[in-house]
Each structure stands twice: as structure tokens, then as C-alpha cells.
Design a protein around this motif. Structure first.
Motif, PDB file in Angstrom:
ATOM      1  N   SER A  12       0.821  -1.210   0.000  1.00 29.79           N
ATOM      2  CA  SER A  12       0.000   0.000   0.000  1.00 29.79           C
ATOM      3  C   SER A  12       0.852   1.257   0.000  1.00 29.79           C
ATOM      4  O   SER A  12       0.566   2.215  -0.735  1.00 29.79           O
ATOM      5  CB  SER A  12      -0.924  -0.013   1.218  1.00 29.79           C
ATOM      6  OG  SER A  12      -1.605   1.197   1.330  1.00 29.79           O
ATOM      7  N   GLY A  16       1.039   3.867  -3.051  1.00 28.18           N
ATOM      8  CA  GLY A  16       0.674   5.252  -2.788  1.00 28.18           C
ATOM      9  C   GLY A  16       1.749   6.226  -3.224  1.00 28.18           C
ATOM     10  O   GLY A  16       1.454   7.300  -3.756  1.00 28.18           O
ATOM     11  N   THR A  21      -3.477   5.096  -6.421  1.00 31.70           N
ATOM     12  CA  THR A  21      -4.288   5.268  -5.214  1.00 31.70           C
ATOM     13  C   THR A  21      -5.318   4.167  -5.035  1.00 31.70           C
ATOM     14  O   THR A  21      -5.643   3.803  -3.911  1.00 31.70           O
ATOM     15  CB  THR A  21      -4.991   6.635  -5.242  1.00 31.70           C
ATOM     16  OG1 THR A  21      -5.772   6.734  -6.429  1.00 31.70           O
ATOM     17  CG2 THR A  21      -3.964   7.755  -5.210  1.00 31.70           C
ATOM     18  N   GLY A  22      -5.851   3.627  -6.101  1.00 30.84           N
ATOM     19  CA  GLY A  22      -6.832   2.548  -5.991  1.00 30.84           C
ATOM     20  C   GLY A  22      -6.226   1.297  -5.403  1.00 30.84           C
ATOM     21  O   GLY A  22      -6.793   0.668  -4.503  1.00 30.84           O
ATOM     22  N   SER A  24      -3.502   1.222  -3.691  1.00 35.94           N
ATOM     23  CA  SER A  24      -3.049   1.567  -2.348  1.00 35.94           C
ATOM     24  C   SER A  24      -4.169   1.446  -1.328  1.00 35.94           C
ATOM     25  O   SER A  24      -3.976   0.868  -0.255  1.00 35.94           O
ATOM     26  CB  SER A  24      -2.497   2.996  -2.344  1.00 35.94           C
ATOM     27  OG  SER A  24      -2.128   3.374  -1.047  1.00 35.94           O
ATOM     28  N   SER A  25      -5.335   1.955  -1.647  1.00 34.23           N
ATOM     29  CA  SER A  25      -6.445   1.873  -0.684  1.00 34.23           C
ATOM     30  C   SER A  25      -6.944   0.447  -0.527  1.00 34.23           C
ATOM     31  O   SER A  25      -7.321   0.041   0.568  1.00 34.23           O
ATOM     32  CB  SER A  25      -7.577   2.799  -1.110  1.00 34.23           C
ATOM     33  OG  SER A  25      -8.129   2.379  -2.330  1.00 34.23           O
ATOM     34  N   ALA A  26      -6.939  -0.336  -1.602  1.00 33.83           N
ATOM     35  CA  ALA A  26      -7.358  -1.737  -1.508  1.00 33.83           C
ATOM     36  C   ALA A  26      -6.384  -2.535  -0.648  1.00 33.83           C
ATOM     37  O   ALA A  26      -6.800  -3.322   0.209  1.00 33.83           O
ATOM     38  CB  ALA A  26      -7.466  -2.346  -2.889  1.00 33.83           C
ATOM     39  N   ALA A  28      -4.410  -1.363   1.648  1.00 29.90           N
ATOM     40  CA  ALA A  28      -4.532  -0.898   3.032  1.00 29.90           C
ATOM     41  C   ALA A  28      -5.753  -1.517   3.706  1.00 29.90           C
ATOM     42  O   ALA A  28      -5.708  -1.871   4.890  1.00 29.90           O
ATOM     43  CB  ALA A  28      -4.620   0.621   3.070  1.00 29.90           C
ATOM     44  N   GLY A  29      -6.830  -1.661   2.963  1.00 31.72           N
ATOM     45  CA  GLY A  29      -8.023  -2.300   3.511  1.00 31.72           C
ATOM     46  C   GLY A  29      -7.775  -3.761   3.865  1.00 31.72           C
ATOM     47  O   GLY A  29      -8.197  -4.236   4.923  1.00 31.72           O
ATOM     48  N   ARG A  32      -5.626  -3.916   6.963  1.00 27.46           N
ATOM     49  CA  ARG A  32      -6.400  -3.610   8.167  1.00 27.46           C
ATOM     50  C   ARG A  32      -7.233  -4.817   8.602  1.00 27.46           C
ATOM     51  O   ARG A  32      -7.280  -5.162   9.783  1.00 27.46           O
ATOM     52  CB  ARG A  32      -7.291  -2.401   7.926  1.00 27.46           C
ATOM     53  CG  ARG A  32      -8.102  -2.011   9.143  1.00 27.46           C
ATOM     54  CD  ARG A  32      -8.956  -0.799   8.872  1.00 27.46           C
ATOM     55  NE  ARG A  32      -8.093   0.351   8.581  1.00 27.46           N
ATOM     56  CZ  ARG A  32      -8.393   1.303   7.723  1.00 27.46           C
ATOM     57  NH1 ARG A  32      -9.512   1.265   7.053  1.00 27.46           N
ATOM     58  NH2 ARG A  32      -7.566   2.307   7.526  1.00 27.46           N
TER      59      ARG A  32
END
Length: 57
Positions: A12, A16, A21-22, A24-26, A28-29, A32
């Protein structure tokens, strides 16, 4: 489990920095979710250890 969470966190961060960004956010999700699953498993085993429950009896 924590190794996978750390791997997705690094993916991620790198994505980033490169502007994806797509991805990266996936990532990161996913990191988490894996982290919270690992914490949940840790808490379950901690409670079992404190109560004296053995899985190998």
C-alpha cells in the motif's frame, strides 16, 4: 497472519508513493482486515490460556 498484514501495508505504501491510489487503498483495507483478525485470534488464545483451556488434551 501479521506477516501478510505487514506485506500488504508495504504494498500500500509503495503503491501510494507511485500514485496508484486505488491499489493503495485496496491493499490498506486488506492489511487492516488481516491485522484485526490476527488481534482477534490473539485475544481468543490469551483468554483460553488464562482460563486454563488446552487444545491438546
Amino acid at each position: 497472519m501479521l506477516k501478510l498484514a505487514l506485506l500488504f501495508l508495504v504494498i500500500s505504501l509503495v503503491a501510494g508513493l507511485l500514485g496508484f491510489t486505488g491499489i493503495s487503498s485496496a491493499a490498506a483495507g486488506v492489511a487492516r482486515i488481516l491485522f484485526f483478525i490476527a488481534i482477534l485470534i490473539f485475544v481468543v488464545f490469551l483468554v483460553m490460556a488464562l482460563l486454563g483451556v488446552s487444545l491438546f488434551t
